[in-house]
Design a protein around this motif. Structure first.
Motif, PDB file in Angstrom:
ATOM      1  N   ALA A  62       0.835  -1.204   0.000  1.00 52.81           N
ATOM      2  CA  ALA A  62       0.000   0.000   0.000  1.00 52.81           C
ATOM      3  C   ALA A  62       0.868   1.253   0.000  1.00 52.81           C
ATOM      4  CB  ALA A  62      -0.919  -0.004   1.224  1.00 52.81           C
ATOM      5  N   TYR A  63       1.993   1.195   0.721  1.00 50.78           N
ATOM      6  CA  TYR A  63       2.874   2.361   0.771  1.00 50.78           C
ATOM      7  C   TYR A  63       3.496   2.646  -0.591  1.00 50.78           C
ATOM      8  CZ  TYR A  63       6.619   5.509   2.163  1.00 50.78           C
ATOM      9  OH  TYR A  63       7.462   6.582   2.269  1.00 50.78           O
ATOM     10  N   GLN A  64       3.851   1.603  -1.314  1.00 47.82           N
ATOM     11  CA  GLN A  64       4.411   1.803  -2.654  1.00 47.82           C
ATOM     12  C   GLN A  64       3.406   2.488  -3.565  1.00 47.82           C
ATOM     13  OE1 GLN A  64       7.622   1.420  -3.570  1.00 47.82           O
ATOM     14  NE2 GLN A  64       7.905   0.954  -1.391  1.00 47.82           N
ATOM     15  N   SER A  65       2.160   2.101  -3.463  1.00 52.10           N
ATOM     16  CA  SER A  65       1.136   2.761  -4.283  1.00 52.10           C
ATOM     17  C   SER A  65       0.949   4.210  -3.844  1.00 52.10           C
ATOM     18  CB  SER A  65      -0.192   2.001  -4.197  1.00 52.10           C
ATOM     19  OG  SER A  65      -0.781   2.116  -2.911  1.00 52.10           O
ATOM     20  N   PHE A  66       1.099   4.460  -2.557  1.00 49.42           N
ATOM     21  CA  PHE A  66       0.966   5.823  -2.042  1.00 49.42           C
ATOM     22  C   PHE A  66       2.074   6.721  -2.573  1.00 49.42           C
ATOM     23  CE2 PHE A  66       2.079   9.091   1.027  1.00 49.42           C
ATOM     24  CZ  PHE A  66       0.865   9.730   1.223  1.00 49.42           C
ATOM     25  N   ILE A  67       3.329   6.256  -2.535  1.00 45.12           N
ATOM     26  CA  ILE A  67       4.430   7.133  -2.938  1.00 45.12           C
ATOM     27  C   ILE A  67       4.480   7.335  -4.449  1.00 45.12           C
ATOM     28  CG2 ILE A  67       5.795   6.610  -0.890  1.00 45.12           C
ATOM     29  CD1 ILE A  67       7.543   4.779  -2.561  1.00 45.12           C
ATOM     30  N   ILE A  68       3.890   6.435  -5.200  1.00 40.41           N
ATOM     31  CA  ILE A  68       3.785   6.674  -6.643  1.00 40.41           C
ATOM     32  C   ILE A  68       2.975   7.942  -6.904  1.00 40.41           C
ATOM     33  CG2 ILE A  68       2.725   5.804  -8.775  1.00 40.41           C
ATOM     34  CD1 ILE A  68       3.546   2.988  -7.847  1.00 40.41           C
ATOM     35  N   GLU A  69       1.957   8.139  -6.090  1.00 43.94           N
ATOM     36  CA  GLU A  69       1.076   9.296  -6.245  1.00 43.94           C
ATOM     37  C   GLU A  69       1.630  10.541  -5.550  1.00 43.94           C
ATOM     38  OE1 GLU A  69      -2.211  11.474  -7.528  1.00 43.94           O
ATOM     39  OE2 GLU A  69      -1.642   9.401  -8.069  1.00 43.94           O
ATOM     40  N   HIS A  70       2.176  10.369  -4.328  1.00 39.30           N
ATOM     41  CA  HIS A  70       2.522  11.521  -3.491  1.00 39.30           C
ATOM     42  C   HIS A  70       4.023  11.723  -3.297  1.00 39.30           C
ATOM     43  CE1 HIS A  70      -1.608  12.470  -2.144  1.00 39.30           C
ATOM     44  NE2 HIS A  70      -1.809  11.165  -2.232  1.00 39.30           N
ATOM     45  N   GLY A  71       4.832  10.725  -3.601  1.00 35.27           N
ATOM     46  CA  GLY A  71       6.260  10.835  -3.371  1.00 35.27           C
ATOM     47  C   GLY A  71       6.652  10.365  -1.985  1.00 35.27           C
ATOM     48  N   ALA A  72       7.935  10.013  -1.824  1.00 36.11           N
ATOM     49  CA  ALA A  72       8.406   9.423  -0.566  1.00 36.11           C
ATOM     50  C   ALA A  72       8.578  10.456   0.539  1.00 36.11           C
ATOM     51  CB  ALA A  72       9.718   8.688  -0.805  1.00 36.11           C
ATOM     52  N   ASN A  73       8.641  11.739   0.203  1.00 34.86           N
ATOM     53  CA  ASN A  73       8.888  12.778   1.209  1.00 34.86           C
ATOM     54  C   ASN A  73       7.623  13.528   1.614  1.00 34.86           C
ATOM     55  OD1 ASN A  73      11.732  12.296   1.190  1.00 34.86           O
ATOM     56  ND2 ASN A  73      11.890  13.462  -0.713  1.00 34.86           N
ATOM     57  N   TYR A  74       6.483  13.009   1.251  1.00 26.88           N
ATOM     58  CA  TYR A  74       5.215  13.680   1.530  1.00 26.88           C
ATOM     59  C   TYR A  74       4.896  13.630   3.025  1.00 26.88           C
ATOM     60  CZ  TYR A  74       0.193  14.624   1.361  1.00 26.88           C
ATOM     61  OH  TYR A  74      -1.062  15.147   1.556  1.00 26.88           O
ATOM     62  N   VAL A  75       4.448  14.744   3.580  1.00 29.21           N
ATOM     63  CA  VAL A  75       3.982  14.803   4.968  1.00 29.21           C
ATOM     64  C   VAL A  75       2.701  15.629   5.012  1.00 29.21           C
ATOM     65  CG1 VAL A  75       6.283  14.590   5.992  1.00 29.21           C
ATOM     66  CG2 VAL A  75       5.342  16.861   5.513  1.00 29.21           C
ATOM     67  N   ILE A  76       1.950  15.456   6.071  1.00 27.33           N
ATOM     68  CA  ILE A  76       0.801  16.317   6.359  1.00 27.33           C
ATOM     69  C   ILE A  76       1.275  17.390   7.330  1.00 27.33           C
ATOM     70  CG2 ILE A  76      -1.485  16.435   7.413  1.00 27.33           C
ATOM     71  CD1 ILE A  76      -1.847  13.472   6.551  1.00 27.33           C
ATOM     72  N   ASP A  77       1.167  18.629   6.929  1.00 27.12           N
ATOM     73  CA  ASP A  77       1.609  19.758   7.762  1.00 27.12           C
ATOM     74  C   ASP A  77       0.457  20.763   7.792  1.00 27.12           C
ATOM     75  OD1 ASP A  77       3.181  21.417   9.290  1.00 27.12           O
ATOM     76  OD2 ASP A  77       4.304  22.237   7.590  1.00 27.12           O
ATOM     77  N   ASP A  78      -0.469  20.530   8.703  1.00 30.53           N
ATOM     78  CA  ASP A  78      -1.756  21.231   8.702  1.00 30.53           C
ATOM     79  C   ASP A  78      -1.781  22.289   9.800  1.00 30.53           C
ATOM     80  OD1 ASP A  78      -4.346  22.077   8.573  1.00 30.53           O
ATOM     81  OD2 ASP A  78      -5.251  20.098   8.856  1.00 30.53           O
ATOM     82  N   HIS A  79      -1.492  23.535   9.409  1.00 24.94           N
ATOM     83  CA  HIS A  79      -1.544  24.648  10.357  1.00 24.94           C
ATOM     84  C   HIS A  79      -2.943  25.253  10.445  1.00 24.94           C
ATOM     85  CE1 HIS A  79       2.877  25.344  11.136  1.00 24.94           C
ATOM     86  NE2 HIS A  79       2.878  24.385  10.223  1.00 24.94           N
ATOM     87  N   GLY A  80      -3.852  24.751   9.614  1.00 20.34           N
ATOM     88  CA  GLY A  80      -5.222  25.249   9.674  1.00 20.34           C
ATOM     89  C   GLY A  80      -6.038  24.587  10.754  1.00 20.34           C
TER      90      GLY A  80
END
Length: 264
Positions: A62-80
């Protein structure tokens, strides 16, 4: 103790994330961990400065499919959001590498992190995996105590040596490393893994009254500006660490002749 409404709020937050932030199709497959001060359940985790530190783990496929779409360095940084949310997304192999100790400084640090957190959801059964690594920690505890104590002794000598020569920068660097390893070693003396730097002293203070005394002495070592006084404080710290270690292990050659065991 963790506030139960926090668990519900984090769960609602995660499942409400837009599909382009985290795919809907992977939400039920992700183990979600609330880490940091809030996950630990300490008072600081619920004040106005606290944020939510999320570890979001996926099975490796599942992680491999995720990084294909978002990349390996993707994070959630939600200041809202209130509180601010920082979410790391990783594959299960990422955690395995750390609890196996294959990353420098990761063991037993990551055992502490995952034993002092809250599992919001856990389809990957990471919590059960962590219990197996607790047994690994218990098997390795004697060696961890020895290795950390020897390293503490090296850093204590480095501190005194640089202070005697009045090398201010070196004394400052070495005293910080000496204090860090002292706190880590004290945690191991009491049979516990240890946290990252931010909460290391607070963790030790909570272990026992001697932990409070150790933190006070460590703070004195860090704050002392007179290098000749620092030398005496470092000796006092050494004496306390030796005494505390001997309470658990008895007399050991690696306590009295630690230099024979130094592999640096």
């Amino acid at each position: 103790m963790i506030h139960h409404d926090i668990v519900s709020r984090v769960e609602t937050y995660f499942h409400s994330l837009p599909n382009d932030v985290f795919p809907d199709g992977l939400k039920s497959r992700a183990t979600v961990v609330l880490s940091g001060s809030t996950g630990w359940g300490i008072t600081e985790g619920f004040d106005e400065k606290a944020d939510w530190d999320l570890h979001i783990l996926l099975g490796n496929e599942a992680y491999q499919s995720f990084i294909i779409e978002h990349g390996a360095n993707y994070v959630i940084d939600d200041h809202g959001n209130s509180p601010i949310v920082f979410g790391q997304i990783n594959g299960q192999e990422w955690l395995m590498e750390r609890v196996e100790g294959n990353r420098s400084g990761s063991w037993p640090l990551y055992l502490w992190i995952y034993k002092n957190c809250v599992f919001i959801q856990d389809p990957l059964s990471i919590s059960s995996l962590i219990e197996k690594y607790q047994l690994k920690f218990e098997r390795e505890l004697d060696q961890l105590r020895r290795d950390h104590f020897v390293l503490f002794s090296v850093r204590r000598l480095d501190t005194s040596s640089s202070a005697k020569r009045e090398i201010v920068t070196a004394a400052g660097i070495n005293r910080g490393e000496m204090v860090k390893v002292a706190l880590q070693t004290f945690s191991l003396i009491h049979g516990k893994p240890y946290p990252y730097n931010k909460w290391l002293a607070k963790h030790v203070e909570r272990l026992c009254p001697e932990g409070e005394k150790l933190v006070e002495l460590c703070n004195n070592c860090l704050m002392e500006t007179r290098l000749e006084v620092l030398i005496g404080l470092a000796k006092e710290l050494r004496n306390m660490m030796e005494e505390e270690m001997r309470k658990i292990t008895g007399e050991q050659r690696w306590i009295s002749h630690w230099w024979e065991f130094n592999k640096n």
